[in-house]
Design a protein around this motif. Structure first.
Motif, PDB file in Angstrom:
ATOM      1  N   LEU A 185      -6.773  -3.075   0.354  1.00  0.00           N
ATOM      2  CA  LEU A 185      -7.465  -2.659   1.576  1.00  0.00           C
ATOM      3  C   LEU A 185      -8.481  -3.714   1.998  1.00  0.00           C
ATOM      4  O   LEU A 185      -8.641  -4.011   3.179  1.00  0.00           O
ATOM      5  N   ASP A 186      -9.150  -4.288   1.004  1.00  0.00           N
ATOM      6  CA  ASP A 186     -10.126  -5.335   1.266  1.00  0.00           C
ATOM      7  C   ASP A 186      -9.422  -6.546   1.886  1.00  0.00           C
ATOM      8  O   ASP A 186      -9.867  -7.106   2.883  1.00  0.00           O
ATOM      9  N   PHE A 187      -8.300  -6.914   1.272  1.00  0.00           N
ATOM     10  CA  PHE A 187      -7.484  -8.014   1.759  1.00  0.00           C
ATOM     11  C   PHE A 187      -7.048  -7.746   3.192  1.00  0.00           C
ATOM     12  O   PHE A 187      -7.151  -8.605   4.064  1.00  0.00           O
ATOM     13  N   SER A 188      -6.579  -6.525   3.425  1.00  0.00           N
ATOM     14  CA  SER A 188      -6.095  -6.139   4.737  1.00  0.00           C
ATOM     15  C   SER A 188      -7.191  -6.224   5.793  1.00  0.00           C
ATOM     16  O   SER A 188      -6.955  -6.668   6.921  1.00  0.00           O
ATOM     17  N   SER A 189      -8.413  -5.822   5.431  1.00  0.00           N
ATOM     18  CA  SER A 189      -9.482  -5.853   6.428  1.00  0.00           C
ATOM     19  C   SER A 189      -9.896  -7.292   6.717  1.00  0.00           C
ATOM     20  O   SER A 189     -10.329  -7.620   7.818  1.00  0.00           O
ATOM     21  N   ARG A 190      -9.735  -8.180   5.703  1.00  0.00           N
ATOM     22  CA  ARG A 190     -10.025  -9.592   5.968  1.00  0.00           C
ATOM     23  C   ARG A 190      -8.985 -10.191   6.897  1.00  0.00           C
ATOM     24  O   ARG A 190      -9.304 -11.018   7.749  1.00  0.00           O
ATOM     25  N   ILE A 191      -7.733  -9.761   6.732  1.00  0.00           N
ATOM     26  CA  ILE A 191      -6.683 -10.238   7.634  1.00  0.00           C
ATOM     27  C   ILE A 191      -6.988  -9.759   9.055  1.00  0.00           C
ATOM     28  O   ILE A 191      -6.940 -10.526  10.009  1.00  0.00           O
ATOM     29  N   THR A 192      -7.328  -8.477   9.173  1.00  0.00           N
ATOM     30  CA  THR A 192      -7.628  -7.908  10.487  1.00  0.00           C
ATOM     31  C   THR A 192      -8.759  -8.657  11.164  1.00  0.00           C
ATOM     32  O   THR A 192      -8.688  -8.970  12.352  1.00  0.00           O
ATOM     33  N   LEU A 211      -4.351   2.296 -10.138  1.00  0.00           N
ATOM     34  CA  LEU A 211      -3.727   2.129  -8.830  1.00  0.00           C
ATOM     35  C   LEU A 211      -4.771   2.116  -7.712  1.00  0.00           C
ATOM     36  O   LEU A 211      -4.621   1.407  -6.720  1.00  0.00           O
ATOM     37  N   THR A 212      -5.829   2.901  -7.887  1.00  0.00           N
ATOM     38  CA  THR A 212      -6.882   2.928  -6.872  1.00  0.00           C
ATOM     39  C   THR A 212      -7.588   1.579  -6.788  1.00  0.00           C
ATOM     40  O   THR A 212      -7.923   1.106  -5.698  1.00  0.00           O
ATOM     41  N   ALA A 213      -7.778   0.946  -7.950  1.00  0.00           N
ATOM     42  CA  ALA A 213      -8.416  -0.378  -7.962  1.00  0.00           C
ATOM     43  C   ALA A 213      -7.555  -1.387  -7.214  1.00  0.00           C
ATOM     44  O   ALA A 213      -8.052  -2.167  -6.395  1.00  0.00           O
ATOM     45  N   VAL A 214      -6.242  -1.355  -7.500  1.00  0.00           N
ATOM     46  CA  VAL A 214      -5.326  -2.258  -6.801  1.00  0.00           C
ATOM     47  C   VAL A 214      -5.340  -1.970  -5.311  1.00  0.00           C
ATOM     48  O   VAL A 214      -5.373  -2.875  -4.480  1.00  0.00           O
ATOM     49  N   LEU A 244       0.828  -1.203   0.000  1.00  0.00           N
ATOM     50  CA  LEU A 244       0.000   0.000   0.000  1.00  0.00           C
ATOM     51  C   LEU A 244       0.865   1.257   0.000  1.00  0.00           C
ATOM     52  O   LEU A 244       0.580   2.210  -0.715  1.00  0.00           O
ATOM     53  N   LYS A 245       1.920   1.212   0.790  1.00  0.00           N
ATOM     54  CA  LYS A 245       2.801   2.373   0.869  1.00  0.00           C
ATOM     55  C   LYS A 245       3.490   2.633  -0.466  1.00  0.00           C
ATOM     56  O   LYS A 245       3.556   3.772  -0.924  1.00  0.00           O
ATOM     57  N   SER A 246       4.017   1.581  -1.071  1.00  0.00           N
ATOM     58  CA  SER A 246       4.727   1.792  -2.330  1.00  0.00           C
ATOM     59  C   SER A 246       3.750   2.179  -3.433  1.00  0.00           C
ATOM     60  O   SER A 246       4.092   2.868  -4.380  1.00  0.00           O
ATOM     61  N   LEU A 247       2.511   1.736  -3.271  1.00  0.00           N
ATOM     62  CA  LEU A 247       1.480   2.110  -4.236  1.00  0.00           C
ATOM     63  C   LEU A 247       1.223   3.610  -4.185  1.00  0.00           C
ATOM     64  O   LEU A 247       1.113   4.281  -5.210  1.00  0.00           O
ATOM     65  N   GLU A 248       1.152   4.121  -2.985  1.00  0.00           N
ATOM     66  CA  GLU A 248       0.912   5.558  -2.837  1.00  0.00           C
ATOM     67  C   GLU A 248       2.057   6.368  -3.414  1.00  0.00           C
ATOM     68  O   GLU A 248       1.861   7.431  -3.978  1.00  0.00           O
ATOM     69  N   LYS A 249       3.258   5.793  -3.279  1.00  0.00           N
ATOM     70  CA  LYS A 249       4.432   6.491  -3.812  1.00  0.00           C
ATOM     71  C   LYS A 249       4.417   6.502  -5.336  1.00  0.00           C
ATOM     72  O   LYS A 249       4.996   7.384  -5.959  1.00  0.00           O
ATOM     73  N   SER A 250       3.799   5.489  -5.941  1.00  0.00           N
ATOM     74  CA  SER A 250       3.840   5.434  -7.402  1.00  0.00           C
ATOM     75  C   SER A 250       2.605   6.060  -8.041  1.00  0.00           C
ATOM     76  O   SER A 250       2.481   6.093  -9.253  1.00  0.00           O
ATOM     77  N   ASP A 251       1.692   6.541  -7.218  1.00  0.00           N
ATOM     78  CA  ASP A 251       0.514   7.203  -7.773  1.00  0.00           C
ATOM     79  C   ASP A 251       0.829   8.668  -8.088  1.00  0.00           C
ATOM     80  O   ASP A 251       1.024   9.462  -7.184  1.00  0.00           O
ATOM     81  N   PRO A 252       0.876   9.015  -9.370  1.00  0.00           N
ATOM     82  CA  PRO A 252       1.269  10.382  -9.737  1.00  0.00           C
ATOM     83  C   PRO A 252       0.329  11.443  -9.180  1.00  0.00           C
ATOM     84  O   PRO A 252       0.748  12.575  -8.923  1.00  0.00           O
ATOM     85  N   VAL A 253      -0.942  11.085  -9.003  1.00  0.00           N
ATOM     86  CA  VAL A 253      -1.904  12.069  -8.523  1.00  0.00           C
ATOM     87  C   VAL A 253      -1.629  12.436  -7.059  1.00  0.00           C
ATOM     88  O   VAL A 253      -1.872  13.557  -6.618  1.00  0.00           O
ATOM     89  N   LEU A 254      -1.101  11.440  -6.318  1.00  0.00           N
ATOM     90  CA  LEU A 254      -0.839  11.694  -4.905  1.00  0.00           C
ATOM     91  C   LEU A 254       0.520  12.357  -4.677  1.00  0.00           C
ATOM     92  O   LEU A 254       0.828  12.807  -3.587  1.00  0.00           O
ATOM     93  N   LEU A 255       1.332  12.402  -5.745  1.00  0.00           N
ATOM     94  CA  LEU A 255       2.649  13.010  -5.603  1.00  0.00           C
ATOM     95  C   LEU A 255       2.555  14.522  -5.743  1.00  0.00           C
ATOM     96  O   LEU A 255       1.829  15.034  -6.596  1.00  0.00           O
ATOM     97  N   ASP A 256       3.308  15.210  -4.926  1.00  0.00           N
ATOM     98  CA  ASP A 256       3.304  16.679  -4.992  1.00  0.00           C
ATOM     99  C   ASP A 256       3.924  17.157  -6.296  1.00  0.00           C
ATOM    100  O   ASP A 256       4.882  16.595  -6.779  1.00  0.00           O
ATOM    101  N   GLY A 257       3.378  18.206  -6.826  1.00  0.00           N
ATOM    102  CA  GLY A 257       4.028  18.853  -7.948  1.00  0.00           C
ATOM    103  C   GLY A 257       3.661  18.310  -9.304  1.00  0.00           C
ATOM    104  O   GLY A 257       3.667  19.033 -10.280  1.00  0.00           O
ATOM    105  N   VAL A 258       3.338  17.029  -9.382  1.00  0.00           N
ATOM    106  CA  VAL A 258       3.068  16.451 -10.689  1.00  0.00           C
ATOM    107  C   VAL A 258       1.805  17.045 -11.291  1.00  0.00           C
ATOM    108  O   VAL A 258       1.677  17.179 -12.497  1.00  0.00           O
ATOM    109  N   ALA A 259       0.876  17.421 -10.423  1.00  0.00           N
ATOM    110  CA  ALA A 259      -0.379  17.996 -10.900  1.00  0.00           C
ATOM    111  C   ALA A 259      -0.144  19.251 -11.741  1.00  0.00           C
ATOM    112  O   ALA A 259      -0.979  19.624 -12.556  1.00  0.00           O
ATOM    113  N   GLU A 260       1.004  19.865 -11.548  1.00  0.00           N
ATOM    114  CA  GLU A 260       1.338  21.062 -12.316  1.00  0.00           C
ATOM    115  C   GLU A 260       1.506  20.734 -13.804  1.00  0.00           C
ATOM    116  O   GLU A 260       1.161  21.524 -14.673  1.00  0.00           O
ATOM    117  N   ALA A 261       2.097  19.607 -14.061  1.00  0.00           N
ATOM    118  CA  ALA A 261       2.355  19.220 -15.448  1.00  0.00           C
ATOM    119  C   ALA A 261       1.055  18.836 -16.129  1.00  0.00           C
ATOM    120  O   ALA A 261       0.465  17.814 -15.827  1.00  0.00           O
TER     121      ALA A 261
END
Ligand SMILES: [Zn+2]
Length: 123
Positions: A68-75, A60-63, A27-44
């Protein structure tokens, strides 16, 4: 009464905790690779870039939702271990087959019920 030996339960718990860590990292690495969540990219906003951004973000949101679904089942499995209800079928309340739990530690239904469930979903 459930007849899962403590040893099996401990193993399942370890496995679930390990999986949860993996999912967290994914999940963490996913957030890092999501261009929309990265600062500054929205400028381009060259033509084409925006739809690419939207596409990537959607994918990426689908993944992420899957994770998240998997994680809640684990929890919830971990919670059931804590409460002592782990391994009990949510429908018929009998003990889920140990072999089944070994393959699918997050199963909440016994084999018979899950087959009924799959069949009713197909209709
Ligand atoms: Zn059942």
């Amino acid at each position: 009464m459930l007849n899962l030996p403590q040893k099996t339960l401990a193993k399942v718990r370890d496995l679930l905790l390990r999986r949860q860590k993996e999912v967290d990292q994914q999940l963490k690495s996913l957030e890092k690779s999501d261009p929309v969540l990265l600062d500054g990219v929205a400028e381009a906003s060259e033509s084409g870039t925006e739809s690419w951004l939207a596409d990537t973000h959607r994918r990426l949101t689908a993944v992420k939702n899957d994770l998240l679904d998997f994680s809640s089942r684990i929890t919830s499995s971990l919670l059931r271990i804590k409460k002592g209800t782990y391994g009990k079928c949510e429908r018929c309340k009998i003990a889920i087959e140990t072999e089944r739990l070994k393959v699918m530690p997050m199963a909440t239904l016994c084999l018979a019920c899950s087959q009924k469930f799959v069949n009713s979903k197909k209709r």
